[in-house]
Design a protein around this motif. Sequence first.
Motif, short mmCIF file in Angstrom:
data_model
loop_
_atom_site.label_atom_id
_atom_site.label_comp_id
_atom_site.label_asym_id
_atom_site.label_seq_id
_atom_site.Cartn_x
_atom_site.Cartn_y
_atom_site.Cartn_z
N THR A 22 76.78 6.62 78.06
CA THR A 22 75.34 6.65 78.23
C THR A 22 74.95 7.57 79.38
OG1 THR A 22 75.28 4.83 79.77
CG2 THR A 22 75.19 4.27 77.41
N SER A 23 73.70 7.93 79.42
CA SER A 23 73.18 8.80 80.48
C SER A 23 73.35 8.14 81.85
CB SER A 23 71.72 9.11 80.22
OG SER A 23 71.16 9.83 81.28
N SER A 24 73.06 6.86 81.94
CA SER A 24 73.17 6.17 83.24
C SER A 24 74.63 6.05 83.69
CB SER A 24 72.52 4.79 83.18
OG SER A 24 73.17 3.97 82.24
N SER A 25 75.55 5.81 82.77
CA SER A 25 76.96 5.73 83.17
C SER A 25 77.48 7.10 83.59
CB SER A 25 77.83 5.14 82.05
OG SER A 25 77.86 6.00 80.94
N TRP A 26 77.00 8.17 82.95
CA TRP A 26 77.41 9.53 83.36
C TRP A 26 76.89 9.83 84.77
CZ3 TRP A 26 80.87 12.96 82.57
CH2 TRP A 26 80.69 14.25 83.00
N LYS A 27 75.64 9.46 85.05
CA LYS A 27 75.08 9.68 86.39
C LYS A 27 75.85 8.88 87.43
CE LYS A 27 70.41 10.73 84.84
NZ LYS A 27 69.03 10.23 84.76
N ARG A 28 76.19 7.64 87.12
CA ARG A 28 76.97 6.80 88.03
C ARG A 28 78.33 7.43 88.30
NH1 ARG A 28 76.15 2.37 85.60
NH2 ARG A 28 77.97 2.41 84.25
N HIS A 29 78.95 7.96 87.26
CA HIS A 29 80.24 8.63 87.40
C HIS A 29 80.11 9.85 88.32
CE1 HIS A 29 84.05 10.47 86.36
NE2 HIS A 29 83.41 11.55 85.96
N LEU A 30 79.09 10.67 88.14
CA LEU A 30 78.89 11.86 88.97
C LEU A 30 78.61 11.48 90.43
CD1 LEU A 30 76.86 14.24 86.65
CD2 LEU A 30 79.26 14.42 87.33
N LYS A 49 86.58 4.29 88.29
CA LYS A 49 87.31 4.89 87.17
C LYS A 49 86.74 6.28 86.93
CE LYS A 49 88.49 0.61 84.84
NZ LYS A 49 89.85 0.64 84.38
N ILE A 50 87.59 7.17 86.43
CA ILE A 50 87.11 8.49 86.02
C ILE A 50 87.33 8.62 84.52
CG2 ILE A 50 87.51 9.58 88.26
CD1 ILE A 50 90.02 10.89 87.03
N VAL A 51 86.65 9.57 83.93
CA VAL A 51 86.77 9.80 82.50
C VAL A 51 87.85 10.84 82.27
CG1 VAL A 51 85.57 10.54 80.42
CG2 VAL A 51 84.36 9.20 82.15
N GLY A 52 88.84 10.51 81.45
CA GLY A 52 89.96 11.40 81.18
C GLY A 52 89.65 12.45 80.14
N PHE A 53 90.69 13.17 79.72
CA PHE A 53 90.54 14.29 78.80
C PHE A 53 89.93 13.90 77.46
CE2 PHE A 53 94.15 15.81 81.43
CZ PHE A 53 93.53 16.94 81.94
N VAL A 54 90.28 12.74 76.95
CA VAL A 54 89.79 12.35 75.64
C VAL A 54 88.72 11.25 75.72
CG1 VAL A 54 91.86 13.07 74.39
CG2 VAL A 54 91.74 10.76 75.34
N GLY A 55 88.10 11.12 76.89
CA GLY A 55 87.01 10.17 77.05
C GLY A 55 87.42 8.79 77.51
N GLU A 56 88.72 8.54 77.69
CA GLU A 56 89.15 7.22 78.14
C GLU A 56 88.91 7.09 79.64
OE1 GLU A 56 92.77 9.60 79.32
OE2 GLU A 56 91.16 9.76 77.88
N ARG A 57 88.73 5.87 80.11
CA ARG A 57 88.52 5.60 81.53
C ARG A 57 89.90 5.43 82.18
NH1 ARG A 57 84.11 5.34 83.43
NH2 ARG A 57 82.10 4.61 82.80
N VAL A 58 90.07 6.11 83.33
CA VAL A 58 91.36 6.12 84.02
C VAL A 58 91.17 5.53 85.41
CG1 VAL A 58 93.21 7.62 84.84
CG2 VAL A 58 92.01 8.20 82.73
N ASP A 59 92.10 4.66 85.82
CA ASP A 59 92.04 4.02 87.14
C ASP A 59 92.35 5.02 88.25
OD1 ASP A 59 91.43 1.48 86.18
OD2 ASP A 59 93.55 1.00 85.86
#
Length: 174
Positions: free
Chosen positions: A2-10, A94-104
């Motif tokens: 989602t847009s909010s999760s992407w902003k939180r990640h950034l 968590k960060i988003v990996g190459f294929v969209g999975e969340r990585v610790d």
Amino acid sequence: MTSSSWKRHLRAINSVYSIHKRGRRSMPLILLKDADFRTIDPKHDDPMVVTIKVANFVVIKMLIDQGSFIDILYWKTFKKMALSQDVVEPFNEKIVGFVGERVDTRGYIDLDTKFDKDNDFCKIIRIRYLLVDAETSYNILIGRPILNKLGAIVSTPHLVMKFPLTVEAEVWRS
């Protein structure tokens, strides 16, 4: 995502990597010649993998990833380096990996990293590595932040990375 999760990640990434505004910079001319080709088959699409020295440890299989906006030291490599976990700054997002999975992640650490040029001169830069607990065939991933700091030019057809050695404070004779 989602847009909010992407902003939180950034926002989480930006809290580890502070962003500074800089003035316009200039660089010396960097040439790529036929002699710079490192591959036998020019049609082969190999990844750019180099060897560097991190905190006085020689680290092989460092992937140059021009698409990544973070620099990663994988947890298994960190453990092999036998560095104290006391120097690791906490960061448990968590960060988003190459294929969209969340990585610790396990935190981050600032380490001096030596890049050789022509086995005669080198450039030493302090890099903030995000410690990531993930299975990979590489030991370190270098992304755009350090490529920009180095002033590096990466040529995938040549399988070579070149950078200027103009800043006296960062240039050391091997």
